[in-house]
Design a protein around this motif. Sequence first.
Motif, short mmCIF file in Angstrom:
data_model
loop_
_atom_site.label_atom_id
_atom_site.label_comp_id
_atom_site.label_asym_id
_atom_site.label_seq_id
_atom_site.Cartn_x
_atom_site.Cartn_y
_atom_site.Cartn_z
N SER A 1 0.83 -1.20 0.00
CA SER A 1 0.00 0.00 0.00
C SER A 1 0.87 1.25 0.00
CB SER A 1 -0.93 0.01 1.22
OG SER A 1 -0.18 0.08 2.42
N MET A 2 0.30 2.31 -0.60
CA MET A 2 0.96 3.61 -0.63
C MET A 2 -0.12 4.69 -0.47
SD MET A 2 3.02 5.45 -3.79
CE MET A 2 4.35 4.28 -3.83
N ARG A 3 0.12 5.63 0.44
CA ARG A 3 -0.84 6.73 0.62
C ARG A 3 -0.35 7.93 -0.17
NH1 ARG A 3 -1.58 11.23 4.32
NH2 ARG A 3 -3.80 11.72 4.59
N VAL A 4 -1.23 8.45 -1.03
CA VAL A 4 -0.85 9.52 -1.95
C VAL A 4 -1.85 10.66 -1.85
CG1 VAL A 4 -0.40 10.11 -4.36
CG2 VAL A 4 0.16 7.82 -3.52
N LEU A 5 -1.33 11.89 -1.84
CA LEU A 5 -2.18 13.08 -1.95
C LEU A 5 -2.09 13.57 -3.39
CD1 LEU A 5 -1.76 13.16 1.24
CD2 LEU A 5 -2.13 15.61 1.00
N HIS A 6 -3.24 13.55 -4.07
CA HIS A 6 -3.30 14.03 -5.45
C HIS A 6 -4.29 15.18 -5.52
CE1 HIS A 6 -3.27 14.01 -9.82
NE2 HIS A 6 -4.59 13.94 -9.81
N GLN A 7 -3.79 16.38 -5.80
CA GLN A 7 -4.62 17.58 -5.86
C GLN A 7 -5.44 17.76 -4.59
OE1 GLN A 7 -6.87 17.40 -9.49
NE2 GLN A 7 -5.09 17.74 -10.78
N GLY A 8 -4.80 17.48 -3.46
CA GLY A 8 -5.42 17.71 -2.16
C GLY A 8 -6.26 16.57 -1.64
N SER A 9 -6.50 15.55 -2.46
CA SER A 9 -7.31 14.41 -2.05
C SER A 9 -6.41 13.22 -1.75
CB SER A 9 -8.32 14.06 -3.15
OG SER A 9 -9.09 12.94 -2.78
N ALA A 10 -6.54 12.66 -0.55
CA ALA A 10 -5.68 11.56 -0.13
C ALA A 10 -6.38 10.23 -0.33
CB ALA A 10 -5.29 11.72 1.33
N SER A 11 -5.63 9.22 -0.75
CA SER A 11 -6.17 7.87 -0.89
C SER A 11 -5.03 6.87 -0.83
CB SER A 11 -6.95 7.71 -2.20
OG SER A 11 -6.08 7.88 -3.31
N PHE A 12 -5.36 5.63 -0.48
CA PHE A 12 -4.40 4.54 -0.49
C PHE A 12 -4.54 3.78 -1.81
CE2 PHE A 12 -4.40 5.33 4.03
CZ PHE A 12 -3.13 4.96 4.45
N ILE A 13 -3.41 3.48 -2.42
CA ILE A 13 -3.40 2.66 -3.62
C ILE A 13 -2.50 1.46 -3.36
CG2 ILE A 13 -3.86 4.56 -5.20
CD1 ILE A 13 -0.92 4.74 -5.81
N THR A 14 -2.65 0.42 -4.15
CA THR A 14 -1.82 -0.79 -3.97
C THR A 14 -1.14 -1.14 -5.28
OG1 THR A 14 -3.70 -2.23 -4.47
CG2 THR A 14 -3.30 -1.72 -2.15
N PHE A 15 -0.03 -1.86 -5.15
CA PHE A 15 0.71 -2.34 -6.32
C PHE A 15 1.54 -3.54 -5.90
CE2 PHE A 15 3.29 0.78 -4.14
CZ PHE A 15 4.57 0.22 -4.12
N LYS A 16 2.07 -4.25 -6.88
CA LYS A 16 2.94 -5.39 -6.63
C LYS A 16 4.23 -5.22 -7.43
CE LYS A 16 -0.57 -8.89 -5.58
NZ LYS A 16 -1.15 -10.21 -5.95
N LEU A 17 5.35 -5.54 -6.79
CA LEU A 17 6.64 -5.53 -7.46
C LEU A 17 7.01 -6.96 -7.86
CD1 LEU A 17 8.68 -3.08 -5.19
CD2 LEU A 17 7.67 -2.59 -7.41
N THR A 18 7.40 -7.11 -9.11
CA THR A 18 7.78 -8.45 -9.59
C THR A 18 9.28 -8.61 -9.61
OG1 THR A 18 7.69 -7.65 -11.88
CG2 THR A 18 5.70 -8.67 -10.96
N GLU A 19 10.01 -7.51 -9.45
CA GLU A 19 11.50 -7.58 -9.45
C GLU A 19 12.05 -6.94 -8.21
OE1 GLU A 19 12.91 -5.74 -12.98
OE2 GLU A 19 11.97 -7.19 -14.33
#
Length: 478
Positions: A460-478
Motif C-alpha cells: 500500500s501507498m498513501r498519496v495526496l493528489h490535488q489535495g485528495s488523499a487515498s491509499f493505492i496498492t501495487f505489486k513488485l515483480t522484481e
Amino acid sequence: MSILRLKSYLFIVATVLILGQTVSAQASELPDFAQLVEQASPAVVNISTTQKLPDRKVSIRQIPDLEGLPPMLREFFERGLPQQRPPRSGSGQREAQSLGSGFIISSDGYILTNNHVIVDADEILVRLADRSELKAKLVGTDQRSDVALLKIESQNLPVLRLGKSQDLKAGQWVAAIGSPFGFDHTVTQGIVSAIGRSLPNENYVPFIQTDVPINPGNSGGPLFNLAGEVVGINSQIYTRSGGFMGVSFAIPIDVAMDVSNQLKSGGKVSRGWLGVVIQEVNKDLAESFHLDKPVGALVAQIQDDGPAAKGGLQVGDVILSINSQPIIMSADLPHLVGALKAGNKAKLEVIRDGKRQTVALTVGAIPEEGMALDALGNAKLGAERSSNRLGIAVVELTDEQKKSLELKSGVVIKEVQDGPAALIGLQSGDVITHLNSQAINSTREFIDIAKALPKNRSVSMRVLHQGSASFITFKLTE
C-alpha cells in the motif's frame, strides 16, 4: 378404453388437479393491497410548485423526454403533464412548474416530501384527496437527506401510520402511492431488493432499494409495508434510459422522521462528524494491511483539529466498527456517524499496524455545506533524490509546503519514469506520505523502505493528489 389409456387419462386428470391446487395456493399467498390503498390514499397528497424565471426560458423539472414516442402515446402522456403557465400580465416573467408527491404525518397539517420536489420554489400547492388545494409553508429542508417538511393550515386531516424501516428485510412486499406523470394516487408494488444502500454523493442516507415502479411525480410519496405503515419516502431511481428500469430507492422513514423532528424544532439538522476522508478496502489493500478479508473503512485523510485527530485516530487505520456496530463497507461509516449527535461518545475498533485497537473519541458536528479540506497547492520543489526501483524521483517537502498542506511529513514526486509508479498512475506533484504502512519522514527513509519492499505481494501507498488523499496498492515483480 384400454387399461393403459385409462391409467394415462387418470394421471393427466390428477396432474391437472394438483397443478390447479398449486396455482390456487400460490395465488392466495400473493398480497392484496386493496384495503391498504383504501385506508392510506386520503393522506397521500399531490404537490406542485411554481418558480418565477427572470427570462423567457422555461424549464420544467422532473418531466421525462417524450421525443421518439409514437404520436398517440406521446399525446396520451402529455395530457397528464403539468402545463406551462403564460407570463403574468406586465411582469415579463414566466413560471416553471414541478410535480411530486407527499404525505400527511399530523392531523394539523405537517407534510413530508423530497427536498428536490420543492427546491427553489416560490409557491407550493398541496392538493388533497378531495381535490381541494392549499398553499403550503416550507418549515425546513435538508439537502443531504433530500427531505423537506411542509405545513398547511388545516385541522382533522387524515394521517398515515409510521412503521420502522429498521425492521425491513430484503424480499418483503412493499407498495408505493404517488402521482407519476400527474396521475394522482397511482399504486405500484414490488419487493425490498436490499437495505442500507449507499449512492454517490448521498453519504448520510442508508437507502432502501426496491423494484417498485417509480416515475417522475412519485418523488416524495410514501412506501408502505404490508401492515399499511410508511417505511420510506420514494426518492429516486437508477436509470440509463430516463425511465424506470427496476431499481428504485427510498429514504428510510426512521431517517426522515429524525430529520423532520429536527427541522420542526430548530429549523436545521445536526449530524455527527469525525473529520476523516475514508476509502473502500479492496482485496489488495486488505492484504497489505494484514486483514483476513476486505472489510472496514480505511482512513486516508484526517482533518486537523477535527474529532478524529483529537481522539487519536491515525491515517492508515482501518475502522472495523463504531459503538459495536460493524463496518462491512466503507459507506456504512457515514450512515452510523451521521446518526450520532455532536458531543456523543464513540468507540471505534480499528486495525493499526496489523493489530486491533480501540479508539475512543467525541463526535463533532458536521460543517456547513461547502466546507472541505484544503486543496493541494503548486509549491516549489527542492533538491532531487531518486528511487529507481519504483521509477520515480522524489524530493523533500519544504516547511512552506508542510504548512499549506497541513502535513508533518512526506515526499513530493518530482518526476515519474518508466516503472511501477507510471503503471499505477502516479504523477509529478503527488505527495507520498506512507509506503508499506510506514510513515515517510524523508527521501532517505522513502528510498530505504522502497528497497525493502516485498516481491509479488500487495503493497500500500498513501498519496495526496490535488489535495485528495487515498491509499493505492501495487505489486513488485522484481
